[in-house]
Motif scaffolding. Structure first.
Motif, PDB file in Angstrom:
ATOM      1  N   SER A 136      19.815  -4.867   6.573  1.00 24.17           N
ATOM      2  CA  SER A 136      18.403  -5.128   6.321  1.00 24.17           C
ATOM      3  C   SER A 136      17.546  -4.588   7.461  1.00 24.17           C
ATOM      4  CB  SER A 136      18.181  -6.632   6.140  1.00 24.17           C
ATOM      5  OG  SER A 136      18.956  -7.107   5.043  1.00 24.17           O
ATOM      6  N   ALA A 137      16.234  -4.430   7.209  1.00 17.57           N
ATOM      7  CA  ALA A 137      15.379  -3.785   8.208  1.00 17.57           C
ATOM      8  C   ALA A 137      13.930  -4.216   8.031  1.00 17.57           C
ATOM      9  CB  ALA A 137      15.488  -2.270   8.090  1.00 17.57           C
ATOM     10  N   LEU A 138      13.149  -4.019   9.102  1.00 16.78           N
ATOM     11  CA  LEU A 138      11.739  -4.381   9.112  1.00 16.78           C
ATOM     12  C   LEU A 138      10.960  -3.309   9.845  1.00 16.78           C
ATOM     13  CD1 LEU A 138      10.322  -7.908   9.958  1.00 16.78           C
ATOM     14  CD2 LEU A 138       9.333  -5.870  11.006  1.00 16.78           C
ATOM     15  N   ALA A 139       9.768  -3.009   9.357  1.00 19.51           N
ATOM     16  CA  ALA A 139       8.913  -2.033  10.029  1.00 19.51           C
ATOM     17  C   ALA A 139       7.467  -2.514  10.004  1.00 19.51           C
ATOM     18  CB  ALA A 139       9.009  -0.668   9.351  1.00 19.51           C
ATOM     19  N   MET A 140       6.790  -2.339  11.120  1.00 18.40           N
ATOM     20  CA  MET A 140       5.359  -2.629  11.196  1.00 18.40           C
ATOM     21  C   MET A 140       4.632  -1.302  11.039  1.00 18.40           C
ATOM     22  SD  MET A 140       5.241  -5.886  11.457  1.00 18.40           S
ATOM     23  CE  MET A 140       3.527  -6.173  11.899  1.00 18.40           C
ATOM     24  N   LEU A 141       4.381  -0.927   9.797  1.00 19.28           N
ATOM     25  CA  LEU A 141       3.749   0.353   9.508  1.00 19.28           C
ATOM     26  C   LEU A 141       2.241   0.263   9.724  1.00 19.28           C
ATOM     27  CD1 LEU A 141       5.564   1.324   6.167  1.00 19.28           C
ATOM     28  CD2 LEU A 141       6.179   2.007   8.499  1.00 19.28           C
ATOM     29  N   PRO A 142       1.616   1.382  10.062  1.00 27.10           N
ATOM     30  CA  PRO A 142       0.148   1.386  10.105  1.00 27.10           C
ATOM     31  C   PRO A 142      -0.405   1.300   8.684  1.00 27.10           C
ATOM     32  CG  PRO A 142       0.995   3.597  10.411  1.00 27.10           C
ATOM     33  CD  PRO A 142       2.191   2.693  10.415  1.00 27.10           C
ATOM     34  N   ALA A 143      -1.616   0.830   8.562  1.00 26.89           N
ATOM     35  CA  ALA A 143      -2.229   0.685   7.240  1.00 26.89           C
ATOM     36  C   ALA A 143      -2.279   2.004   6.486  1.00 26.89           C
ATOM     37  CB  ALA A 143      -3.630   0.096   7.381  1.00 26.89           C
ATOM     38  N   THR A 144      -2.382   3.097   7.220  1.00 28.27           N
ATOM     39  CA  THR A 144      -2.496   4.419   6.603  1.00 28.27           C
ATOM     40  C   THR A 144      -1.206   4.867   5.920  1.00 28.27           C
ATOM     41  OG1 THR A 144      -1.977   5.387   8.757  1.00 28.27           O
ATOM     42  CG2 THR A 144      -4.303   5.207   8.159  1.00 28.27           C
ATOM     43  N   ALA A 145      -0.080   4.166   6.185  1.00 24.84           N
ATOM     44  CA  ALA A 145       1.188   4.557   5.556  1.00 24.84           C
ATOM     45  C   ALA A 145       1.118   4.410   4.047  1.00 24.84           C
ATOM     46  CB  ALA A 145       2.339   3.725   6.125  1.00 24.84           C
ATOM     47  N   ALA A 156      21.560  -0.278  -7.330  1.00 22.56           N
ATOM     48  CA  ALA A 156      20.860  -1.570  -7.269  1.00 22.56           C
ATOM     49  C   ALA A 156      20.685  -2.131  -8.672  1.00 22.56           C
ATOM     50  CB  ALA A 156      19.496  -1.419  -6.600  1.00 22.56           C
ATOM     51  N   LEU A 157      20.751  -3.441  -8.774  1.00 20.83           N
ATOM     52  CA  LEU A 157      20.522  -4.114 -10.051  1.00 20.83           C
ATOM     53  C   LEU A 157      19.067  -4.512 -10.218  1.00 20.83           C
ATOM     54  CD1 LEU A 157      23.629  -6.482 -10.172  1.00 20.83           C
ATOM     55  CD2 LEU A 157      23.340  -4.286 -11.340  1.00 20.83           C
ATOM     56  N   ALA A 158      18.380  -4.728  -9.107  1.00 18.03           N
ATOM     57  CA  ALA A 158      16.988  -5.161  -9.181  1.00 18.03           C
ATOM     58  C   ALA A 158      16.308  -4.933  -7.847  1.00 18.03           C
ATOM     59  CB  ALA A 158      16.897  -6.633  -9.567  1.00 18.03           C
ATOM     60  N   VAL A 159      15.000  -4.753  -7.906  1.00 20.12           N
ATOM     61  CA  VAL A 159      14.139  -4.741  -6.722  1.00 20.12           C
ATOM     62  C   VAL A 159      13.068  -5.797  -6.947  1.00 20.12           C
ATOM     63  CG1 VAL A 159      12.530  -3.428  -5.299  1.00 20.12           C
ATOM     64  CG2 VAL A 159      14.534  -2.291  -6.274  1.00 20.12           C
ATOM     65  N   HIS A 160      12.957  -6.716  -6.010  1.00 16.87           N
ATOM     66  CA  HIS A 160      11.952  -7.770  -6.086  1.00 16.87           C
ATOM     67  C   HIS A 160      11.017  -7.649  -4.898  1.00 16.87           C
ATOM     68  CE1 HIS A 160      14.985 -10.445  -8.486  1.00 16.87           C
ATOM     69  NE2 HIS A 160      14.440  -9.492  -9.237  1.00 16.87           N
ATOM     70  N   VAL A 161       9.737  -7.581  -5.155  1.00 17.83           N
ATOM     71  CA  VAL A 161       8.723  -7.442  -4.101  1.00 17.83           C
ATOM     72  C   VAL A 161       7.875  -8.705  -4.046  1.00 17.83           C
ATOM     73  CG1 VAL A 161       6.737  -6.106  -3.290  1.00 17.83           C
ATOM     74  CG2 VAL A 161       8.636  -4.936  -4.431  1.00 17.83           C
ATOM     75  N   GLU A 162       7.692  -9.228  -2.839  1.00 21.10           N
ATOM     76  CA  GLU A 162       6.784 -10.354  -2.608  1.00 21.10           C
ATOM     77  C   GLU A 162       5.769  -9.930  -1.555  1.00 21.10           C
ATOM     78  OE1 GLU A 162       6.707 -13.188  -4.249  1.00 21.10           O
ATOM     79  OE2 GLU A 162       8.481 -12.722  -5.450  1.00 21.10           O
ATOM     80  N   SER A 163       4.519 -10.380  -1.714  1.00 16.13           N
ATOM     81  CA  SER A 163       3.470  -9.938  -0.795  1.00 16.13           C
ATOM     82  C   SER A 163       2.656 -11.111  -0.266  1.00 16.13           C
ATOM     83  CB  SER A 163       2.541  -8.929  -1.476  1.00 16.13           C
ATOM     84  OG  SER A 163       1.778  -9.562  -2.496  1.00 16.13           O
ATOM     85  N   TYR A 164       1.912 -10.829   0.810  1.00 16.13           N
ATOM     86  CA  TYR A 164       1.045 -11.820   1.438  1.00 16.13           C
ATOM     87  C   TYR A 164      -0.099 -11.062   2.107  1.00 16.13           C
ATOM     88  CZ  TYR A 164      -0.120 -16.240   3.772  1.00 16.13           C
ATOM     89  OH  TYR A 164      -0.749 -17.384   4.185  1.00 16.13           O
ATOM     90  N   PRO A 165      -1.285 -11.665   2.196  1.00 13.22           N
ATOM     91  CA  PRO A 165      -2.382 -10.993   2.899  1.00 13.22           C
ATOM     92  C   PRO A 165      -1.996 -10.598   4.328  1.00 13.22           C
ATOM     93  CG  PRO A 165      -3.209 -12.887   1.697  1.00 13.22           C
ATOM     94  CD  PRO A 165      -1.717 -12.943   1.602  1.00 13.22           C
ATOM     95  N   THR A 166      -2.604  -9.526   4.829  1.00 15.83           N
ATOM     96  CA  THR A 166      -2.267  -9.048   6.163  1.00 15.83           C
ATOM     97  C   THR A 166      -3.515  -8.548   6.878  1.00 15.83           C
ATOM     98  OG1 THR A 166      -0.689  -7.702   7.402  1.00 15.83           O
ATOM     99  CG2 THR A 166      -1.740  -6.656   5.495  1.00 15.83           C
ATOM    100  N   HIS A 167      -3.331  -8.097   8.094  1.00 12.99           N
ATOM    101  CA  HIS A 167      -4.418  -7.598   8.940  1.00 12.99           C
ATOM    102  C   HIS A 167      -4.825  -6.196   8.497  1.00 12.99           C
ATOM    103  CE1 HIS A 167      -6.392  -6.164  12.648  1.00 12.99           C
ATOM    104  NE2 HIS A 167      -6.590  -7.441  12.934  1.00 12.99           N
ATOM    105  N   ILE A 168      -6.100  -5.847   8.721  1.00  7.73           N
ATOM    106  CA  ILE A 168      -6.593  -4.533   8.285  1.00  7.73           C
ATOM    107  C   ILE A 168      -5.876  -3.373   8.958  1.00  7.73           C
ATOM    108  CG2 ILE A 168      -8.898  -5.361   7.646  1.00  7.73           C
ATOM    109  CD1 ILE A 168      -9.902  -4.326  10.375  1.00  7.73           C
ATOM    110  N   ALA A 169      -5.261  -3.611  10.117  1.00  7.51           N
ATOM    111  CA  ALA A 169      -4.646  -2.510  10.861  1.00  7.51           C
ATOM    112  C   ALA A 169      -3.205  -2.232  10.461  1.00  7.51           C
ATOM    113  CB  ALA A 169      -4.697  -2.816  12.365  1.00  7.51           C
ATOM    114  N   ALA A 170      -2.602  -3.128   9.664  1.00  5.35           N
ATOM    115  CA  ALA A 170      -1.150  -3.046   9.512  1.00  5.35           C
ATOM    116  C   ALA A 170      -0.695  -3.082   8.060  1.00  5.35           C
ATOM    117  CB  ALA A 170      -0.490  -4.190  10.274  1.00  5.35           C
ATOM    118  N   LEU A 171       0.518  -2.607   7.851  1.00 12.41           N
ATOM    119  CA  LEU A 171       1.215  -2.708   6.573  1.00 12.41           C
ATOM    120  C   LEU A 171       2.669  -3.100   6.869  1.00 12.41           C
ATOM    121  CD1 LEU A 171       1.481  -2.498   3.559  1.00 12.41           C
ATOM    122  CD2 LEU A 171       1.540  -0.009   3.747  1.00 12.41           C
TER     123      LEU A 171
END
Length: 278
Positions: A151-160, A245-260
């Motif tokens: 598993s992995a995590l990235a703090m992408l810029p909003a422009t990504a 893969a059998l499935a992809v599940h996406v969950e979201s939450y509000p974030t800061h204007i600078a980040a994705l």
């Protein structure tokens, strides 16, 4: 207020984990059967046959579906009108895990550097959420670490943007290759902060397979990611084929204007998941 003795929580957790260890979710098995019907690779198809046979045998014989019986992750939704009585809640959760793992492999070490096994698979990782009502919902993952390590995590810029998210998810799955024991279930978290996005990805794995995100744009993203992942050709257990893969599940939450923020948490071909409501 509704009183709930902690021993009731303890007993429920023990039963839940014992069941999850040997009985895979019905929705997962249905997805695996559907994947078997579409897998064109003879070797990939035989792997899926083995996985289905293993699931049936484990349930019939009441033995673990995988030798890595995982680290327990518990999600508690606690009604704000609930009062726990007759003891400490976390101690009760630990005891439930301890009882469930008497006949299962113990995989938890007390200190990440000293590596001394706790000998009872405690402590669990517990996430608490206060919700309206007078019920307690307990959801459990027995999380094997073949997939967890990938598993992995990235703090992408909003422009990504969305393309950056897709690229990161695909790179994570491709890098995992056979090590996550495909066919995998891909949990994706979007938004929030560094800590919240990882939890979103983990919680995405709790959703029954075949249940799209209620937000149309995220449901579309799930569909596109699943197609792209299965076009990688990794296949069952990395032997090649259509079904990575059998499935992809996406969950979201509000974030800061600078980040994705984006996180990917993978679940393997033995996705132990169960829940109970008290």
């Amino acid at each position: 207020m509704r009183a709930v003795p902690v021993e009731r929580v303890r007993d429920a957790v023990a039963s839940l984990l014992e069941e999850a260890a040997c009985r895979l979710p019905r929705d997962y098995l249905e997805a695996l059967e559907a994947a078997r019907a579409q897998e064109e690779s003879p070797l990939g198809a035989s792997v899926l046959d083995f996985l289905l046979a293993n699931a049936r045998l484990a349930e019939a014989e009441r033995v673990a579906t995988c030798q890595d019986t995982g680290m327990v992750v518990l999600f508690l939704e606690i009604g704000q009108e609930v009062l726990f009585t007759e003891g400490d809640l976390f101690t009760a959760l630990e005891e439930g895990v301890r009882r469930a793992y008497r006949g299962l492999r113990k995989s938890v070490v007390q200190d990440p550097l000293l590596r001394e096994n706790t000998q009872d698979n405690t402590p669990p990782i517990v996430h608490y959420e206060i919700v309206p009502g007078d019920r307690v919902r307990i959801r459990a993952l027995l999380k094997g670490f073949g997939a967890e390590l990938m598993s992995a995590l990235a703090m992408l810029p909003a422009t990504a943007g969305e393309e950056g998210v897709k690229r990161f998810v695909l790179e994570t799955v491709e890098r995992a290759g056979p090590n996550a024991c495909p066919p995998v279930i891909v949990g994706v978290g979007l938004g929030g902060s560094f800590d919240r996005v990882a939890l979103l990805a983990k919680k995405a794995l709790l959703r029954p397979l075949g249940t799209p995100n209620p937000k149309p744009h995220l449901a579309q993203l799930e569909k596109e990611l699943l197609e792209a992942i299965n076009a990688l050709g990794i296949g069952p257990q990395g032997f090649g084929g259509r079904v990575t893969a059998l499935a992809v599940h996406v969950e979201s939450y509000p974030t800061h204007i600078a980040a994705l923020p984006v996180a990917v948490n993978l679940n393997c071909s033995a996705p132990r998941r169960a829940e109970v409501i008290l």
